[in-house]
Design an enzyme around this catalytic site. Structure first.
Site, PDB file in Angstrom:
ATOM      1  N   GLU A 271       0.867  -1.184   0.000  1.00 53.72           N
ATOM      2  CA  GLU A 271       0.000   0.000   0.000  1.00 53.72           C
ATOM      3  C   GLU A 271       0.906   1.237   0.000  1.00 53.72           C
ATOM      4  O   GLU A 271       1.799   1.340   0.839  1.00 53.72           O
ATOM      5  CB  GLU A 271      -0.884   0.006   1.237  1.00 53.72           C
ATOM      6  CG  GLU A 271      -1.839  -1.150   1.344  1.00 53.72           C
ATOM      7  CD  GLU A 271      -2.588  -1.114   2.665  1.00 53.72           C
ATOM      8  OE1 GLU A 271      -3.525  -0.299   2.799  1.00 53.72           O
ATOM      9  OE2 GLU A 271      -2.219  -1.885   3.561  1.00 53.72           O
ATOM     10  N   ARG A 486       5.148 -13.489   9.538  1.00 56.06           N
ATOM     11  CA  ARG A 486       5.723 -12.139   9.534  1.00 56.06           C
ATOM     12  C   ARG A 486       7.087 -12.139  10.203  1.00 56.06           C
ATOM     13  O   ARG A 486       7.385 -12.968  11.048  1.00 56.06           O
ATOM     14  CB  ARG A 486       4.810 -11.174  10.323  1.00 56.06           C
ATOM     15  CG  ARG A 486       3.557 -10.754   9.607  1.00 56.06           C
ATOM     16  CD  ARG A 486       2.706  -9.904  10.550  1.00 56.06           C
ATOM     17  NE  ARG A 486       3.396  -8.680  10.905  1.00 56.06           N
ATOM     18  CZ  ARG A 486       3.143  -7.492  10.357  1.00 56.06           C
ATOM     19  NH1 ARG A 486       2.223  -7.379   9.428  1.00 56.06           N
ATOM     20  NH2 ARG A 486       3.787  -6.430  10.750  1.00 56.06           N
ATOM     21  N   LYS A 496       2.810   2.086  10.792  1.00 50.62           N
ATOM     22  CA  LYS A 496       2.838   3.405  10.160  1.00 50.62           C
ATOM     23  C   LYS A 496       2.276   4.467  11.101  1.00 50.62           C
ATOM     24  O   LYS A 496       2.830   5.565  11.224  1.00 50.62           O
ATOM     25  CB  LYS A 496       2.024   3.359   8.866  1.00 50.62           C
ATOM     26  CG  LYS A 496       2.596   2.413   7.823  1.00 50.62           C
ATOM     27  CD  LYS A 496       1.602   2.146   6.715  1.00 50.62           C
ATOM     28  CE  LYS A 496       2.109   1.038   5.797  1.00 50.62           C
ATOM     29  NZ  LYS A 496       1.112   0.623   4.809  1.00 50.62           N
TER      30      LYS A 496
END
Length: 774
Positions: A271, A486, A496
């Site tokens: 993204e 992950r 973020k």
């Protein structure tokens, strides 16, 4: 009453009462098991024995294509399939042959139907396995891994009953070794210690949270190549467990192979609303690496479906980071490239009765136990008109959404496909005021680009069912989603939102502050991309989530920089030294090897003058155990061939040492000194930034470890700036991101803040791991 009947039925099949009750909680499994038992009873005409019942449970719990239930039940009930290996083979066969009719001759051959394994054959296979390992068995006795013997016997006798093999192994081992002795009952300490030592030799010490260690012997390409990951081959999507086969599947796969030529296709789909971090490095290596290792291609596709948060700088930074790590996309694409097609498919979903316009507000849709929408069953024609009205801007944000009619694996009902947003898009401008969601966009973009392996992190596993459902609902090519764990680091935050808070509060300068673990920050700090890729390879392609210590990443950095960063000398806290008997009328030119361990890599020249500067910490007035410059204790100056000896200490009014006066002699003209120290002469002044961990605790986001929140856990000493450091003039022409080893100090990289006349260096890592860091 029905539940009691089912409970009684399931226990009669051989399930424990607890297992039977667990099965009842799964309505789909319960219905399939009841149906299987009913059909078996009709075939047998009598009660079902427990061995058959357990096989029926295995069939019901693992069969995905319910069309094959009757076919497989008939084989189990008639005892043609009577072992677990046969059942596994049968399930694999029907999964890989989704089309009717099934070739029964081929099916029975592949499933061992009619194959009889005699006790004599089992005895011979076990005896052969024991003879192969006899010396080791006699040494290790009952500490030997008996599973190895059973595995070798099973490899010879594929259709043998596992319990019979185990019983034969137990009997023959007992005959060979006799009863267990007291030593056989002790824990295997020595073997455990040997395994621990072997793990330590793997240098990375990469112990992940589930106890696994990464295999250091394999490169990333070796881990990803061919059969290493047990992934499906292109075009054989239907062989993947859980893959949903429809009447259109095989034809769509045929068309897919015609387009791709059987080539592996992956994609990295970030993204563009933030900077990539260390976890993304694993994703980049996995996606691009898997394609590269298997002669395939990888797309870089921006998931640009949320114009509110997307900025041009993020697109640029992501492209830069992919290239920095050494990968070149086959093509850079955008979800927005496909907005017209995605909209057309949304209209088709409505026409098929699989989507509807809903007016529930966002807060009503949160959670996993929401009530069904009151608009779920509205007429298709009405939803078509309302969706068109959404596109034309007749609804305000949050007033209407398009929702898909499905329940996801995590229980979330009817995920949103489209929502209204009046923010102009960076590529399409104000053409659209409705934008698709990740759940709707991702799988369809994968389908359009004919991705073969859609690789994503474990948290997206709950979306796998919606991934398959949506492609199949529209009768388009359906890729296969594979999940991996992950990669996280201790003492770090990568969210973020939280990094924005750190920037906003002034805790860090920006996304590329070298104390962060964004990729731009790591590059600015001086981490080589090869080191990051090596770190990802050491972590391995694990399914479990991996949380690593930062010092393991730093070890990879040292490995690379030790071979690539030329040496230079710098002094952080300088002390002026005057050589009173300097051996020449003017300064000497000293040849310093760029890599002392390999002088074939060249030399650089530095001046050696009567005035030099050393580290203030390399001088002490009397102090027991001190091995560097002190009264009566000379030291060598690195690379010069000279030894200096203290003659006079010059102090200021406050008693602080201001300079030293020394004499020098050739190093070979007397006793060898206890130490050699670095120095600079006629140096450049520079700024040096020394970094430590940004957070004090391993898990700054864990409220049990840091009750006050991650902002309360900041290490106030995470940055120390040395304004007047001195460096030798060999680095005068260095450019941003050039890397050096400052002898005895660490590895340093030129910061982009450098300008004409003032170099700025970031300390990348120290020369050795700090033993205080765990």
């Amino acid at each position: 009453m029905a539940a009691l009947d089912s409970l009684s039925l399931f226990t009669s099949l051989g399930l424990s009462e607890q297992k039977a009750r667990e099965t009842l909680k799964n309505s789909a499994l319960s219905a399939q098991l009841r149906e299987a038992a009913t059909q078996a009873q009709q075939t047998l005409g009598s009660t079902i024995d427990k061995a058959t019942g357990i096989l029926l449970y295995g069939l019901a719990s693992r069969l995905r294509d319910t069309r094959r239930l009757s076919f497989l039940v008939s084989y189990i009930a008639s005892k043609k399939i009577h072992t677990e290996p046969q059942l596994s083979a049968a399930l694999e066969y029907v999964r890989s042959h989704p089309l009717d009719p099934i070739d029964t001759v081929d099916f029975e051959r592949e499933c061992g139907v009619g194959v009889i394994v005699t006790p004599e054959q089992i005895e011979e296979a076990v005896e052969a396995a024991i003879n192969r390992h006899r010396p080791q068995l006699l040494v290790e006795r009952y500490h030997f891994n008996m599973g190895l013997l059973m595995g070798e016997a099973r490899a010879v006798l594929k259709w043998a009953d596992g319990k019979m093999i185990k019983n034969e192994v137990d009997m023959q081992v007992l005959h060979l070794l006799g009863p267990k002795l007291e030593a056989d009952l002790e824990k295997k300490f020595k073997v455990a210690k040997a395994r621990l030592e072997e793990t330590d030799r793997r240098t990375a010490k990469d112990v992940v949270e589930n106890g696994e260690t990464a295999d250091q012997t394999l490169s990333l390409m070796e881990q990803l190549r061919g059969e290493a990951l047990k992934f499906h081959k292109p075009g054989e999507n239907y062989k993947t467990p859980g893959y949903v086969v429809t009447p259109h599947t095989m034809n769509l796969l045929k068309q897919h192979l015609e387009i791709t030529g059987g080539q592996v296709r992956t994609r990295f789909p970030p993204e563009p609303n933030g900077i990539l971090h260390i976890g993304h490095a694993k994703a980049i290596n996995f996606n691009f690496g898997y394609a590269k290792a298997n002669n395939g291609i990888c797309f870089l596709r921006f998931d640009d479906t949320n114009p509110e948060k997307e900025e041009a700088k993020f697109f640029t930074a992501i492209c830069d980071m992919v290239a920095w790590l050494g990968y070149t996309p086959y093509k850079v694409t955008y979800a927005s490239d496909y907005f017209d097609q995605l909209y057309a498919w949304a209209v088709e979903l409505i026409r098929r009765g699989l989507a509807y316009v809903c007016h529930q507000r966002g807060e009503e849709l949160k959670g996993h136990n929401t009530l069904p929408s009151p608009w779920r069953d509205r007429p298709m024609e009405e939803s078509l008109l309302l969706f068109e009205a959404m596109r034309k801007g007749k609804f305000s944000e949050g007033e209407a959404t398009l929702r898909m009619k499905l329940v996801m694996e995590d229980g979330k009902m009817d995920p949103v496909a489209y929502r209204v947003k009046y923010t102009p898009h960076h590529r399409t401008g104000d053409k659209w005021c409705i934008y698709p969601t990740y759940d709707y966009t991702h799988c369809l973009c994968d389908s359009i680009e004919h991705i073969t392996h859609s690789l994503c992190t474990k948290e997206f596993q709950a979306r796998r069912s919606s991934y398959f459902w949506l492609c199949n609902a529209l009768d388009v090519y359906c890729p296969v989603q594979w999940e991996y764990g992950r990669l996280n680091l201790h003492y770090a935050v990568v969210s973020k939102r939280k990094i924005l808070q750190l920037v906003a509060t002034g805790a860090v300068r920006d996304w590329d502050d070298p104390r962060l673990f964004t990729l731009t920050a790591l590059r600015r700090r001086g981490f080589p991309p090869e080191a990051i890729n090596n770190f990802c390879a050491r972590v391995g392609v694990t399914v479990a989530q991996t949380t690593m210590e930062p010092h393991l990443l730093e070890a990879c950095v040292r490995d690379v920089l030790n071979d690539t960063a030329p040496r230079a000398m710098a002094v952080l806290e300088s002390l002026r030294v005057i050589i009173t008997n300097f051996p020449a009328a003017k300064s000497l030119d000293i040849q310093v090897p760029n890599f002392p361990a390999d002088e074939t890599k060249g030399f650089h020249q530095v001046p050696f003058a009567p005035i030099v500067f050393i580290e203030r910490t390399d001088f002490k007035e009397p102090e027991p155990g001190f091995k560097r410059l002190a009264w009566g204790q000379p030291v060598g100056l690195r690379h010069t061939g000279y030894v200096i000896e203290l003659q006079h200490v010059v102090k200021g009014p406050s008693g602080c040492v201001e300079s030293l006066e020394v004499t020098c002699r050739r190093a070979d003209a007397g006793e060898k000194p206890k130490a050699f120290i670095h120095w600079v002469s006629q140096p450049l002044m520079c700024e040096v930034r020394l970094y430590e961990r940004l957070f004090q605790h391993k898990n700054p986001e864990d409220p049990t470890e840091v009750p006050g929140g991650f902002l309360s856990d900041l290490n106030l000493a995470s940055l120390h700036v040395v304004d007047a450091a001195l460096v030798d003039c060999s680095v005068a022409l260095a450019k941003p991101f050039d890397k050096f080893q400052f002898e005895r100090l660490g590895y340093f990289s030129v910061d982009p803040d450098s300008h004409q006349g003032k170099l700025v260096f970031n300390r990348t890592v120290t020369l050795k791991e700090d033993p205080g860091k765990v």
